[in-house]
Design an enzyme around this catalytic site. Sequence first.
Site, PDB file in Angstrom:
ATOM      1  CG  HIS A 366      -1.549  -1.314   1.469  1.00  0.00           C
ATOM      2  ND1 HIS A 366      -2.036  -1.711   2.675  1.00  0.00           N
ATOM      3  CD2 HIS A 366      -1.759  -2.339   0.632  1.00  0.00           C
ATOM      4  CE1 HIS A 366      -2.516  -2.920   2.574  1.00  0.00           C
ATOM      5  NE2 HIS A 366      -2.352  -3.328   1.353  1.00  0.00           N
ATOM      6  NE  ARG A 473      -5.004  -0.618  -9.092  1.00  0.00           N
ATOM      7  CZ  ARG A 473      -4.039  -0.384  -9.990  1.00  0.00           C
ATOM      8  NH1 ARG A 473      -3.541   0.826 -10.139  1.00  0.00           N
ATOM      9  NH2 ARG A 473      -3.569  -1.368 -10.738  1.00  0.00           N
ATOM     10  CD  GLU A 608      -9.071  -7.822 -12.479  1.00  0.00           C
ATOM     11  OE1 GLU A 608      -7.955  -7.356 -12.243  1.00  0.00           O
ATOM     12  OE2 GLU A 608     -10.021  -7.771 -11.669  1.00  0.00           O
ATOM     13  CG  ASN A 631      -1.396  -5.405 -13.191  1.00  0.00           C
ATOM     14  OD1 ASN A 631      -0.717  -5.243 -14.189  1.00  0.00           O
ATOM     15  ND2 ASN A 631      -1.781  -4.400 -12.419  1.00  0.00           N
ATOM     16  CG  ASP A 632      -5.426  -9.582 -10.577  1.00  0.00           C
ATOM     17  OD1 ASP A 632      -4.587 -10.184  -9.882  1.00  0.00           O
ATOM     18  OD2 ASP A 632      -6.074  -8.601 -10.157  1.00  0.00           O
ATOM     19  NE  ARG A 642      -0.944  -8.004  -9.017  1.00  0.00           N
ATOM     20  CZ  ARG A 642      -2.005  -7.221  -9.209  1.00  0.00           C
ATOM     21  NH1 ARG A 642      -3.162  -7.762  -9.608  1.00  0.00           N
ATOM     22  NH2 ARG A 642      -1.944  -5.939  -9.045  1.00  0.00           N
ATOM     23  CB  CYS A 679      -6.859  -0.468 -16.590  1.00  0.00           C
ATOM     24  SG  CYS A 679      -7.710  -1.814 -15.775  1.00  0.00           S
TER      25      CYS A 679
HETATM   26  C1  PEP Z   1      -5.052  -5.591 -12.925  1.00  0.00           C
HETATM   27  O1  PEP Z   1      -5.220  -6.636 -12.314  1.00  0.00           O
HETATM   28  O2  PEP Z   1      -4.414  -5.511 -13.989  1.00  0.00           O
HETATM   29  C2  PEP Z   1      -5.600  -4.335 -12.390  1.00  0.00           C
HETATM   30  C3  PEP Z   1      -5.632  -3.246 -13.126  1.00  0.00           C
HETATM   31  O3  PEP Z   1      -6.051  -4.324 -11.119  1.00  0.00           O
HETATM   32  P1  PEP Z   1      -5.132  -4.396  -9.838  1.00  0.00           P
HETATM   33  O4  PEP Z   1      -3.709  -4.193 -10.262  1.00  0.00           O
HETATM   34  O5  PEP Z   1      -5.618  -3.329  -8.922  1.00  0.00           O
HETATM   35  O6  PEP Z   1      -5.400  -5.770  -9.330  1.00  0.00           O
HETATM   36 MG    MG Z   2      -6.725  -6.785 -10.745  1.00  0.00          MG
END
Ligand code: PEP
Ligand code: MG
Length: 754
Positions: A366, A473, A608, A631-632, A642, A679
């Site tokens: 965080h 977010r 995701e 990312n997910d 990750r 994103c």
């Molecule tokens: C992602 O998973 O790519 C995403 C944008 O959300 P976060 O990174 O907040 O999990």
């Molecule tokens: Mg995510």
Amino acid sequence: MRGWNGGPRLLLRRLREVMAEPIGAQARLDKIVVQIAFNMVAEVCSVYVLHADRRLELYATEGLKREAVHLTTMRVGEGIVGTIAARAEALALPDAQSHPAYSYKPETGEEIYQSFLGVPILRGGNILGVLAVQNRASRIYTEEEIEVLQTTAMLLAEMIAGGELQSLAPAGSAVLRQSLSLKGGVVADGVALGHVVLHEPRVVVERLVAENIDGEVVRLDEAIGALRESVDRLVDRGEEAGPGEHREILQTFRMIAHDRGWLRRLREAIATGLTAEAAVDRVQSDTRAKLMRQTDPYVRGRLHDLDELANRLLHQLTGQALVASNDQLPDNAVLVARSMGAAALLDYDRGKLRGLVLEDGGTTSHVAVVARALGIAAVGSVANITSLVEPGDAIIVDGATGCVEVRPGPDVEAAYAERVRLRARRQEQYKALRDVPARTLDGVDIGLHMNAGLLLDLPHVMETGADSIGLFRTELLFMVADRFPRPAQQHALYKSVLDMVRDRPVTFRTLDIGGDKVLPYMLRLDEQNPALGWRALRIGLDRPALLRSQLRAMLRAGAGREMRIMFPMVALTAEFDRAKALVAQEVAYLTRHDHPVPTEIKLGAMIEVPALLWQLDEIAERADFLSVGSNDLMQYLFAADRDNKRVSGRFDPLSAPMLRALRSIADAGRAHGKPVTLCGELGGEPLAALALIAIGYRGLSMAPSAIGPVKAMILAADANEAAAFVTTLLGEWNGEPNLREPLASFAASRGIPV
Ligand code: PEP
Ligand code: MG
């Protein structure tokens, strides 16, 4: 005891006097060794100082041949002195020459001395040198003598750490003052040159020598009593909050605070003539040195707990503040901390912060998110950093590479100063692009959006010229709060977000908690696989009251304008349907109660979870827009955590399987006339952004600092040509783990900056 000339307390007092004399460093050391030898009735007393090249050099001696000073050296691990340094432990030997590590240094003339007592010179658990006494006759050194020599070594540690011996050493070499190049993990981009501020300042023990030993024991007992009480109180409060890791730490604290061995060692240290605070400092330094050499993570974890507790005790005894205050910050402060919460970072004066270095904490912590929002360079996972630096040290933090330079030499500093200038010039160039549309050479418009999560992020929308906030977010607002924000507070927060960006759209994402995102005030579940567990929309659907209150606050905040809301971690089309139904319920509720509602509501699904790749038509039909959380998606597609360094770097998103998956999403969006944005962090990498445009993406949402570089890439690229190239690349793919090389040479051949 064999004998003292005046006793340990007199020795400490004498040494204190020598420390205060206005004489040179060598003269001071020479006097110190004479005093120690005299007082301890030893024929020899010598000081060895550790250099950057891991050699110990004889700096002063009483009793050995003078010519050997600054001549005799040994490696850590070599000989008895080297063994003491390697083990960070005292050695008392009645017959040194029969010790297996004994190594003969003829220039010192030490062969006539039979017994040997040596102790490490420690500071914050780091070895700075070795202090030794020797006697001609074979003799057994008492526990008390060992204690006293260790206490004396503290004074020397202070002298070395204070930099006084620097004048005697070759440039940059005495260990504590040496330049250090450390490597950690990237947390927030940027380069910072500044001076160290310890987030939790080390207590400076000013009074080392006890005036009245009984009085010091009473002070210690009182401080321990107060400490136990405060820990007990914390444990009790922790129990109210429910089970979790936090409580385990507190239980450990309680265990240590009541540990008899700890208390006994503290009392023994006082008995040698130290004040209570000096005793705590010494015992902690010894413990640290021992535990730091352990590889067992559990034991090392306890070291943190012990440090924390010793630190609290020191604060209790000296009344010094627990965390740095804003008026202690220099203009170019680089905070150094073992770990830090997001809220603590926000308490610092933003105008003075340049960088942050953490022992713990990776990219997704965080505090990392807040560091990025504040625009300060940050590096995490730098082992031991809090004990390697001194307050005020010069330090450079390179948030792009994860490098940290402590006490850099002039060359390194000049090189970084040049990098800073270069980056500033590049930023100027990006700024000049702010109002230039992100259009490729062949006229394809790309939407460039910004990711945000804190109010701090919002001014960047105007600065970067982002088209919208493509991902807000919302959980970050919850993470920095002390308790779950009430509906009225949530409403105010969302409203201020919308007010701050004025006419630009904001895509709010509903709470994405669980997994690694934990709300400090919410029950922490003990799940085997938190990333695959109860998180995001799953929580929202199981606890509809929670999700509904968030939706209501959002809808009220968006009254009279278009509102965009998306749901994280959708795995089944049916989940999206249920989420949509909750929105409809809330709209009905607000209308029924005569609350104004948004003029238009657009609902999106985040892609995701790989299962959605086989429900693309269905989800694209139902949603107003799609947003790829790469990312997910990446972590689930490759089954690679990750945040786990061992596996996260093993697979590349710029690879055929990932690009094929991403292409199918863009295709489905186009087929159903629904906009698709990506994103995740991937979209902010110019080379990856080029590949994404090539496979059909027309909207990317990224960190504010990435917008300039990505736009510069777009302006130089031909979308159709890139599409043809990537189509061929994917069509002719032959199993290479990633496609970076061909993509980079394509970009280079067209002069596209990536
Ligand atoms: C992602 O998973 O790519 C995403 C944008 O959300 P976060 O990174 O907040 O999990
Ligand atoms: Mg995510």
